[in-house]
Design a protein around this motif. Structure first.
Motif, PDB file in Angstrom:
ATOM      1  N   UNK A  12       0.796  -1.224   0.000  1.00  0.00           N
ATOM      2  CA  UNK A  12       0.000   0.000   0.000  1.00  0.00           C
ATOM      3  C   UNK A  12       0.823   1.266   0.000  1.00  0.00           C
ATOM      4  N   UNK A  13       2.045   1.191  -0.514  1.00  0.00           N
ATOM      5  CA  UNK A  13       2.943   2.356  -0.546  1.00  0.00           C
ATOM      6  C   UNK A  13       2.972   2.918  -1.961  1.00  0.00           C
ATOM      7  N   UNK A  14       2.798   4.205  -2.085  1.00  0.00           N
ATOM      8  CA  UNK A  14       2.754   4.865  -3.388  1.00  0.00           C
ATOM      9  C   UNK A  14       4.123   4.790  -4.066  1.00  0.00           C
ATOM     10  N   UNK A  15       4.189   4.070  -5.197  1.00  0.00           N
ATOM     11  CA  UNK A  15       5.471   3.917  -5.893  1.00  0.00           C
ATOM     12  C   UNK A  15       5.886   5.194  -6.621  1.00  0.00           C
ATOM     13  N   UNK A  16       4.950   6.092  -6.822  1.00  0.00           N
ATOM     14  CA  UNK A  16       5.247   7.312  -7.574  1.00  0.00           C
ATOM     15  C   UNK A  16       5.719   8.456  -6.690  1.00  0.00           C
ATOM     16  N   UNK A  17       5.614   8.287  -5.380  1.00  0.00           N
ATOM     17  CA  UNK A  17       6.055   9.342  -4.465  1.00  0.00           C
ATOM     18  C   UNK A  17       7.581   9.466  -4.507  1.00  0.00           C
ATOM     19  N   UNK A  18       8.040  10.678  -4.583  1.00  0.00           N
ATOM     20  CA  UNK A  18       9.487  10.931  -4.644  1.00  0.00           C
ATOM     21  C   UNK A  18      10.113  10.600  -3.293  1.00  0.00           C
ATOM     22  N   UNK A  19      11.051   9.660  -3.295  1.00  0.00           N
ATOM     23  CA  UNK A  19      11.732   9.277  -2.051  1.00  0.00           C
ATOM     24  C   UNK A  19      13.054   8.607  -2.405  1.00  0.00           C
ATOM     25  N   UNK A  20      13.935   8.539  -1.430  1.00  0.00           N
ATOM     26  CA  UNK A  20      15.198   7.840  -1.633  1.00  0.00           C
ATOM     27  C   UNK A  20      14.942   6.333  -1.684  1.00  0.00           C
ATOM     28  N   UNK A  74      16.939   2.246  -3.083  1.00  0.00           N
ATOM     29  CA  UNK A  74      18.192   1.513  -3.287  1.00  0.00           C
ATOM     30  C   UNK A  74      19.072   2.191  -4.331  1.00  0.00           C
ATOM     31  N   UNK A  75      18.449   2.828  -5.299  1.00  0.00           N
ATOM     32  CA  UNK A  75      19.202   3.547  -6.327  1.00  0.00           C
ATOM     33  C   UNK A  75      20.183   4.541  -5.706  1.00  0.00           C
ATOM     34  N   UNK A  76      19.752   5.219  -4.635  1.00  0.00           N
ATOM     35  CA  UNK A  76      20.611   6.225  -3.997  1.00  0.00           C
ATOM     36  C   UNK A  76      21.808   5.589  -3.290  1.00  0.00           C
ATOM     37  N   UNK A  77      21.696   4.322  -2.945  1.00  0.00           N
ATOM     38  CA  UNK A  77      22.822   3.633  -2.307  1.00  0.00           C
ATOM     39  C   UNK A  77      23.879   3.221  -3.321  1.00  0.00           C
ATOM     40  N   UNK A  78      23.449   2.957  -4.546  1.00  0.00           N
ATOM     41  CA  UNK A  78      24.379   2.497  -5.578  1.00  0.00           C
ATOM     42  C   UNK A  78      24.882   3.642  -6.450  1.00  0.00           C
ATOM     43  N   UNK A  79      24.182   4.768  -6.425  1.00  0.00           N
ATOM     44  CA  UNK A  79      24.543   5.933  -7.230  1.00  0.00           C
ATOM     45  C   UNK A  79      25.840   6.555  -6.693  1.00  0.00           C
ATOM     46  N   UNK A  80      26.908   6.576  -7.484  1.00  0.00           N
ATOM     47  CA  UNK A  80      28.191   7.092  -6.984  1.00  0.00           C
ATOM     48  C   UNK A  80      28.155   8.580  -6.658  1.00  0.00           C
ATOM     49  N   UNK A  81      27.141   9.293  -7.149  1.00  0.00           N
ATOM     50  CA  UNK A  81      27.043  10.733  -6.887  1.00  0.00           C
ATOM     51  C   UNK A  81      26.158  11.049  -5.673  1.00  0.00           C
ATOM     52  N   UNK A  82      25.607  10.004  -5.047  1.00  0.00           N
ATOM     53  CA  UNK A  82      24.711  10.210  -3.904  1.00  0.00           C
ATOM     54  C   UNK A  82      25.459  10.007  -2.597  1.00  0.00           C
ATOM     55  N   UNK A  83      25.071  10.762  -1.588  1.00  0.00           N
ATOM     56  CA  UNK A  83      25.649  10.598  -0.243  1.00  0.00           C
ATOM     57  C   UNK A  83      24.616  10.026   0.725  1.00  0.00           C
ATOM     58  N   UNK A  84      23.529   9.472   0.178  1.00  0.00           N
ATOM     59  CA  UNK A  84      22.438   8.970   1.021  1.00  0.00           C
ATOM     60  C   UNK A  84      22.926   7.838   1.915  1.00  0.00           C
ATOM     61  N   UNK A  85      22.443   7.845   3.155  1.00  0.00           N
ATOM     62  CA  UNK A  85      22.711   6.757   4.091  1.00  0.00           C
ATOM     63  C   UNK A  85      21.567   5.758   4.024  1.00  0.00           C
ATOM     64  N   UNK A  86      21.849   4.525   4.380  1.00  0.00           N
ATOM     65  CA  UNK A  86      20.858   3.475   4.207  1.00  0.00           C
ATOM     66  C   UNK A  86      19.573   3.747   4.988  1.00  0.00           C
ATOM     67  N   UNK A  87      19.714   4.317   6.174  1.00  0.00           N
ATOM     68  CA  UNK A  87      18.514   4.590   6.982  1.00  0.00           C
ATOM     69  C   UNK A  87      17.605   5.630   6.333  1.00  0.00           C
ATOM     70  N   UNK A  88      18.163   6.455   5.452  1.00  0.00           N
ATOM     71  CA  UNK A  88      17.361   7.457   4.745  1.00  0.00           C
ATOM     72  C   UNK A  88      16.545   6.840   3.609  1.00  0.00           C
ATOM     73  N   UNK A  89      16.899   5.635   3.217  1.00  0.00           N
ATOM     74  CA  UNK A  89      16.265   4.986   2.065  1.00  0.00           C
ATOM     75  C   UNK A  89      15.215   3.961   2.481  1.00  0.00           C
ATOM     76  N   UNK A  90      15.089   3.728   3.764  1.00  0.00           N
ATOM     77  CA  UNK A  90      14.196   2.687   4.283  1.00  0.00           C
ATOM     78  C   UNK A  90      12.859   3.295   4.701  1.00  0.00           C
ATOM     79  N   UNK A  91      11.771   2.608   4.357  1.00  0.00           N
ATOM     80  CA  UNK A  91      10.414   3.034   4.704  1.00  0.00           C
ATOM     81  C   UNK A  91       9.873   2.099   5.778  1.00  0.00           C
ATOM     82  N   UNK A  92       9.242   2.653   6.800  1.00  0.00           N
ATOM     83  CA  UNK A  92       8.543   1.823   7.786  1.00  0.00           C
ATOM     84  C   UNK A  92       7.203   1.414   7.174  1.00  0.00           C
ATOM     85  N   UNK A  93       7.060   0.135   6.836  1.00  0.00           N
ATOM     86  CA  UNK A  93       5.862  -0.342   6.145  1.00  0.00           C
ATOM     87  C   UNK A  93       4.801  -0.860   7.108  1.00  0.00           C
ATOM     88  N   UNK A  94       5.222  -1.578   8.132  1.00  0.00           N
ATOM     89  CA  UNK A  94       4.346  -2.121   9.161  1.00  0.00           C
ATOM     90  C   UNK A  94       5.161  -2.183  10.449  1.00  0.00           C
TER      91      UNK A  94
END
Length: 250
Positions: free
Chosen positions: A49-57, A59-79
Motif C-alpha cells: 500500500x505504498x505509493x510507488x510514484x512518491x518521490x523518495x530515496x 536503493x538507487x541512492x545507495x548504488x549511485x556514486x554521486x549520492x551521499x544517502x545513508x541506508x537509513x534514509x532509504x528505508x520506509x517503515x511499512x508495518x
C-alpha cells in the motif's frame, strides 16, 4: 541476522506476493524484518500500500556514486517490525552493478553495511525473474534461497536452470533451503501429479514445503495493498507451516 532471497528465473510464480507475506508473517511474531525490493517491477511497494510514484530515496541512492544517502534514509517503515527498501531506476542500478562487476562478491556487503547494527533479524530480497548481474550479487550476499515454483511441468523442469546458475557462480546448492509449491489447485489431477513429481524430485532433502493453494483472497489482498494477514484469516493459515520452517532454519 538471516539473509534470504526469494528467487526464480521464471516470472509469474507469485514470488513477490510470497516475499511480502513471509516478511509480514515474521514481523507479526516479533522479528524485525527488512524487505529489499530488487525486482524490476517494484511490486512490494504496491502490495504494502505504498505509493510507488512518491518521490523518495531508494536503493538507487545507495548504488549511485554521486549520492551521499545513508541506508537509513532509504528505508520506509511499512508495518510494525517490517521495513521496506524500495528501488527505482532499475536499469541504472543494473548499469552500476556492471560497472562494479569485479567487486560483485562483496558489493552488497559494502552497500548494505550496518543492517545488523540496525537490529534486523531477517533481510529478505525480492529478486527479478532473471539471471542478471544484480541477482548474482544478491546470491553472493544472502545465506539462504527460497524458490517459489508454480505447479506446472515447465516450471518444475526449469528448476534445473537455477542449479546451473548457482554452479556457474560456484555457490553451494545448500543455500537452497526451501522450495515452495505455489498456486496449487488440488481439484485437478495435473496439480496433484505435479506436486507429487516435485516432492519425489527432492525426496530425502526436506526442502519442499507444504503447498500454497491458489486463492482469490490472496489476489484481492494484493490489489488492496494489504498482506494476507490483514485481509483473510482462513487464507493466511496455509502460510503457517512455511513460516515455522523459515524460523527453524539455522
Amino acid at each position: 541476522m538471516k539473509k534470504i532471497a526469494l528467487y526464480n528465473n521464471k516470472g509469474g510464480v507469485g514470488k513477490s506476493t510470497l516475499a511480502v507475506n513471509i516478511a509480514h508473517a515474521l514481523a507479526k511474531v516479533d522479528y524485525k524484518v527488512l524487505l529489499i525490493d530488487l525486482d524490476s517491477q517494484n511490486d512490494c511497494s504496491l502490495m504494502l500500500g505504498i505509493d510507488r510514484n512518491q518521490e523518495r530515496k531508494s536503493f538507487y541512492d545507495l548504488i549511485n556514486p554521486h549520492s551521499t544517502a545513508k541506508i537509513e534514509e532509504c528505508i520506509i517503515e511499512a508495518r510494525e517490525n517490517l521495513d521496506l527498501l524500495p528501488n527505482s531506476k532499475y536499469e541504472i542500478i543494473e548499469k552500476e552493478f556492471n560497472n562494479n562487476a569485479m567487486f560483485l562478491t562483496t558489493l552488497l556487503d559494502e552497500k548494505l553495511a550496518g543492517l545488523e547494527e540496525m537490529g534486523y533479524d531477517y533481510v529478505i530480497f525480492d529478486c527479478s525473474p532473471s539471471r542478471s548481474i544484480i541477482n548474482s550479487a544478491i546470491l553472493f550476499f544472502i545465506d539462504y534461497i527460497f524458490i517459489p515454483v508454480q505447479l506446472e511441468i515447465p516450471a518444475i523442469d526449469g528448476l534445473a536452470t537455477i542449479f546451473d546458475y548457482l554452479e556457474d557462480l560456484r555457490l553451494d546448492f545448500a543455500k537452497i533451503k526451501l522450495i515452495i509449491p505455489n498456486m496449487y489447485d488440488s481439484r485437478t489431477n495435473e496439480g496433484k501429479e505435479n506436486l507429487k513429481m516435485l516432492e519425489e524430485s527432492f525426496a530425502g532433502q526436506e526442502i519442499v514445503t507444504s503447498p500454497v493453494y491458489r486463492r482469490i483472497k490472496i489476489t484481492e489482498a494484493t490489489k488492496q495493498g494489504k498482506t494476507i494477514f490483514e485481509y483473510d484469516q482462513e487464507a493466511q493459515k496455509q502460510l503457517y507451516p512455511i513460516i515455522e520452517r523459515v524460523v527453524e532454519i539455522d
